[in-house]
Design a protein around this motif. Structure first.
Motif, mmCIF file in Angstrom:
data_model
loop_
_atom_site.group_PDB
_atom_site.id
_atom_site.type_symbol
_atom_site.label_atom_id
_atom_site.label_comp_id
_atom_site.label_asym_id
_atom_site.label_seq_id
_atom_site.Cartn_x
_atom_site.Cartn_y
_atom_site.Cartn_z
ATOM 1 N N LEU A 243 0.839 -1.191 0.000
ATOM 2 C CA LEU A 243 0.000 0.000 0.000
ATOM 3 C C LEU A 243 0.879 1.247 0.000
ATOM 4 O O LEU A 243 1.812 1.348 0.796
ATOM 5 C CB LEU A 243 -0.915 0.001 1.240
ATOM 6 C CG LEU A 243 -1.973 -1.103 1.292
ATOM 7 C CD1 LEU A 243 -2.604 -1.153 2.678
ATOM 8 C CD2 LEU A 243 -3.041 -0.910 0.224
ATOM 9 N N ASN A 244 0.557 2.175 -0.893
ATOM 10 C CA ASN A 244 1.295 3.440 -0.977
ATOM 11 C C ASN A 244 0.413 4.531 -0.369
ATOM 12 O O ASN A 244 -0.369 5.180 -1.055
ATOM 13 C CB ASN A 244 1.634 3.755 -2.435
ATOM 14 C CG ASN A 244 2.433 5.042 -2.569
ATOM 15 O OD1 ASN A 244 2.723 5.727 -1.586
ATOM 16 N ND2 ASN A 244 2.802 5.380 -3.792
ATOM 17 N N LYS A 245 0.534 4.738 0.938
ATOM 18 C CA LYS A 245 -0.368 5.643 1.644
ATOM 19 C C LYS A 245 -0.132 7.106 1.305
ATOM 20 O O LYS A 245 -0.999 7.944 1.559
ATOM 21 C CB LYS A 245 -0.278 5.406 3.146
ATOM 22 C CG LYS A 245 -0.767 4.006 3.541
ATOM 23 C CD LYS A 245 -1.007 3.853 5.021
ATOM 24 C CE LYS A 245 -1.599 2.473 5.324
ATOM 25 N NZ LYS A 245 -1.898 2.288 6.752
ATOM 26 N N SER A 246 1.014 7.418 0.720
ATOM 27 C CA SER A 246 1.257 8.798 0.287
ATOM 28 C C SER A 246 0.379 9.172 -0.906
ATOM 29 O O SER A 246 0.240 10.345 -1.235
ATOM 30 C CB SER A 246 2.733 8.990 -0.083
ATOM 31 O OG SER A 246 3.069 8.224 -1.240
ATOM 32 N N MET A 247 -0.227 8.152 -1.550
ATOM 33 C CA MET A 247 -1.111 8.395 -2.693
ATOM 34 C C MET A 247 -2.590 8.198 -2.337
ATOM 35 O O MET A 247 -3.431 8.132 -3.208
ATOM 36 C CB MET A 247 -0.725 7.472 -3.853
ATOM 37 C CG MET A 247 0.500 7.937 -4.636
ATOM 38 S SD MET A 247 0.183 9.431 -5.595
ATOM 39 C CE MET A 247 -0.921 8.765 -6.850
ATOM 40 N N TYR A 248 -2.919 8.094 -1.055
ATOM 41 C CA TYR A 248 -4.324 8.046 -0.643
ATOM 42 C C TYR A 248 -4.925 9.446 -0.837
ATOM 43 O O TYR A 248 -4.281 10.455 -0.543
ATOM 44 C CB TYR A 248 -4.447 7.657 0.825
ATOM 45 C CG TYR A 248 -4.298 6.167 1.099
ATOM 46 C CD1 TYR A 248 -3.550 5.338 0.274
ATOM 47 C CD2 TYR A 248 -4.877 5.589 2.223
ATOM 48 C CE1 TYR A 248 -3.403 4.002 0.543
ATOM 49 C CE2 TYR A 248 -4.732 4.243 2.509
ATOM 50 C CZ TYR A 248 -3.994 3.446 1.661
ATOM 51 O OH TYR A 248 -3.848 2.103 1.932
ATOM 52 N N ARG A 249 -6.177 9.525 -1.307
ATOM 53 C CA ARG A 249 -6.815 10.815 -1.559
ATOM 54 C C ARG A 249 -8.261 10.812 -1.058
ATOM 55 O O ARG A 249 -8.937 9.781 -1.090
ATOM 56 C CB ARG A 249 -6.796 11.145 -3.060
ATOM 57 C CG ARG A 249 -5.388 11.289 -3.664
ATOM 58 C CD ARG A 249 -4.677 12.517 -3.128
ATOM 59 N NE ARG A 249 -3.374 12.707 -3.765
ATOM 60 C CZ ARG A 249 -2.225 12.247 -3.275
ATOM 61 N NH1 ARG A 249 -2.224 11.575 -2.130
ATOM 62 N NH2 ARG A 249 -1.097 12.481 -3.917
ATOM 63 N N LYS A 250 -8.732 12.010 -0.620
ATOM 64 C CA LYS A 250 -10.098 12.187 -0.117
ATOM 65 C C LYS A 250 -10.827 13.208 -0.986
ATOM 66 O O LYS A 250 -10.226 14.195 -1.423
ATOM 67 C CB LYS A 250 -10.082 12.692 1.324
ATOM 68 C CG LYS A 250 -9.295 11.828 2.298
ATOM 69 C CD LYS A 250 -9.177 12.523 3.643
ATOM 70 C CE LYS A 250 -8.340 11.724 4.631
ATOM 71 N NZ LYS A 250 -8.150 12.457 5.906
ATOM 72 N N PHE A 251 -12.123 12.988 -1.202
ATOM 73 C CA PHE A 251 -12.931 13.901 -2.018
ATOM 74 C C PHE A 251 -14.281 14.139 -1.316
ATOM 75 O O PHE A 251 -15.017 13.181 -1.054
ATOM 76 C CB PHE A 251 -13.200 13.305 -3.404
ATOM 77 C CG PHE A 251 -11.956 12.957 -4.176
ATOM 78 C CD1 PHE A 251 -11.370 13.868 -5.042
ATOM 79 C CD2 PHE A 251 -11.363 11.703 -4.019
ATOM 80 C CE1 PHE A 251 -10.222 13.533 -5.748
ATOM 81 C CE2 PHE A 251 -10.209 11.367 -4.721
ATOM 82 C CZ PHE A 251 -9.639 12.293 -5.585
#
Length: 550
Positions: A412-420
């Motif tokens: 998992l690459n958590k630096s690329m998690y995004r919220k909208f």
């Protein structure tokens, strides 16, 4: 033709050494083998003894047998290798690569070659390295290569497609930008040649080439380019130091190990070049009897070094002296400068044990293969390096949010998690919400490279919404909906053309998708709660409670 007819043929075969060729009712050769005594060996196939299922199936199809008599077993082994290589009989599975494990493929004939993981070895003039059983180690090595060498990352066909803007990898110095003509074809091909040498373990050759390029840049006063090459050279040097194995005194040696388990023979070859262990090869032989082990290993080893461009000086393998002597005589006959040795004790024997131990570890740990299994199921020849998952959450038309998670290079690459936070609708309209989330995400395609695959929490309506957002943005990637069962757990996938992939009998893939589904669900629910709590805070509800306590 009856079995008695075949037995009559066997009774006329001589006792001399040679090779035998089993034929089916169509006259096609289905198996080739060698023997010191042809009649004794062939007769064993039709006797009532313990045979593997593969041998029983083959023997039941035999309707005729051809043979060639030679002077000795060495000539028989050489002839057997030549015939198997030429005819590829369907029951000689021993010399076929195991398709379970991946290769590193270099599309050397392309204008701007790509380097990626694949499961299929095709006759397409590309270079293949592997197959590799330790998928994690292979991916780490590939990641290192892409860190050192600024290779083309996108899968655009630059002969057919034009690209307006370079991706993020170009802007951070991880790609030379062939898509926008920022690098000459000659310079890119030279870099690919260095990558191939690197994969072959010839890091000293790569360093010499780069050192020569640095000197050339300095002479031309191209100091910025020289500094970039120097950084590349330093990275290779660090990698080389990391790969050094203490007390390893071998310069150009192959170490062979094997493990026999449940009628399967697992074989691995570790290559030592310049005192370092480089990526290894493997073959898996199924439906093998214990009596076939030595003969099978001799056959594999003999065939492995036919037309092999990366020839070692020595090979270490645990085999009886008579088999070692046979293989060495074969190489002498071929005028191949290669010595096969069976180490009894000490450092060399420990190297063989190290390879065997690695095989045991690989047999136990198969979870790293799940993404390769998924890629194979979906028909991705180039494998899957990155995955994004999307989900929507709301509560009675309030606090509607969408989220994205990313799985990349095996984690998992958590630096690329995004919220909208959804703006376009105030009702529970999941397709519209998904359309908005993807439209906003695609505006950042330059900074956030598109994944190989997008998994959407939902079926065809949500997939079509994402497809529409893709078309409007002029982007493309592979989109799949996660089809649920009555317990709201993923049971399959559906692509943007409506084709469904049933996963009910693919437990490892289902477990992996459930893991992704649980993670995106956790992330989107957490954001939903945070948003809801922040609204309560703004409304003063928390402050009122504090007032009362005072």
């Amino acid at each position: 033709m009856t079995n008695e007819y075949v037995k009559d043929i066997v009774s006329k075969i001589p006792f001399e050494p040679g090779i035998y060729m089993m034929k089916d009712e169509k006259g096609e050769i289905i198996y080739v083998g060698k023997a010191i005594s042809l009649r004794k060996r062939v007769r064993q196939y039709f006797q009532k003894n313990n045979k593997t299922k593969r041998i029983e199936n083959m023997a039941s199809l035999v309707r005729d047998i051809d043979y060639i008599v030679v002077n000795n077993e060495v000539e028989a082994l050489n002839l057997e290798c030549n015939y198997i290589k030429k005819l590829s009989p369907k029951f000689n599975v021993l010399l076929k690569d195991d398709k379970t494990y991946p290769y590193i493929k270099v599309t050397i004939k392309d204008k701007y070659p790509l380097i990626y993981v694949t499961r299929r070895r095709l006759e397409d003039k590309a270079l293949y390295f592997g197959p590799y059983t330790n998928v994690s180690a292979m991916r780490d090595a590939l990641h290192t290569i892409k860190e050192i060498f600024p290779l083309k990352r996108c899968k655009y066909n630059l002969d057919k497609s034009s690209v307006k803007n370079a991706c993020l990898y170009y802007h951070i110095g991880r790609c030379l930008g062939p898509c926008i003509n920022e690098v000459s074809l000659k310079a890119y091909k030279e870099m690919i040649e260095q990558v191939v040498l690197f994969l072959e373990g010839k890091t000293s050759d790569v360093k010499k080439i780069i050192e020569s390029q640095i000197e050339e840049c300095i002479e031309k006063l191209e100091f910025e380019k020289a500094a970039t090459l120097k950084h590349r050279l330093d990275s290779i040097e660090k990698f080389s130091q990391k790969q050094n194995v203490s007390n390893l005194n071998e310069v150009c040696t192959d170490i062979w190990g094997y493990v026999f388990l449940d009628e399967t023979l697992y074989v691995q070859v570790f290559k030592i070049r310049d005192y370092k262990i480089v990526l290894h090869d493997n073959v898996k032989l199924t439906e093998v009897s214990e009596e076939e082990i030595e003969e099978s290993l001799a056959q594999i080893l003999s065939n492995y070094y036919t037309d092999n461009n990366d020839m070692p000086k020595k090979v270490y393998i645990t085999l009886p002296e008579n088999q070692i002597e046979l293989i060495n005589k074969l190489f002498e006959k071929r005028e191949t400068k290669l010595q096969v040795i069976c180490p009894k004790r000490g450092e060399k024997a420990n190297l063989v044990k190290m390879v065997e131990n690695n095989i045991h570890i690989n047999i136990e740990d198969k979870k790293n293969n799940v993404v390769e299994d998924l890629a194979s199921l979906l028909g991705f020849k180039e494998g899957i390096d990155s995955i994004e998952c999307y989900d929507i959450s709301n509560l009675r038309n309030e606090y509607i949010v969408g989220c994205m998670i990313r799985y990349e290079n095996g984690k998992l690459n958590k630096s690329m998690y995004r919220k909208f936070k959804i703006r376009s609708t105030s009702t529970q309209d999941d397709p519209q919400c998904m359309y908005e989330v993807l439209s906003r995400r695609l505006k950042h395609a330059k900074e956030w490279p598109l994944p190989d695959v997008m998994f959407i929490d939902g079926a065809m309506n949500q997939v079509n919404a994402v497809k529409r957002a893709m078309q409007e943005a002029g982007e493309h990637t592979n989109i799949y909906g996660m089809v649920k069962n009555d317990k709201h757990r993923t049971r399959g996938l559906i692509d943007d053309n409506g084709n469904e992939f049933d996963l009910t009998d693919k437990k490892n893939i289902l477990n992996f998708l459930t893991f992704l589904q649980d993670e995106i669900h956790r992330f989107v629910i957490t954001y939903h709660r945070q948003l809801r709590d922040s609204v309560k805070l703004k409304n003063g509800k928390v402050y009122k409670n504090v007032e009362k306590k005072k």
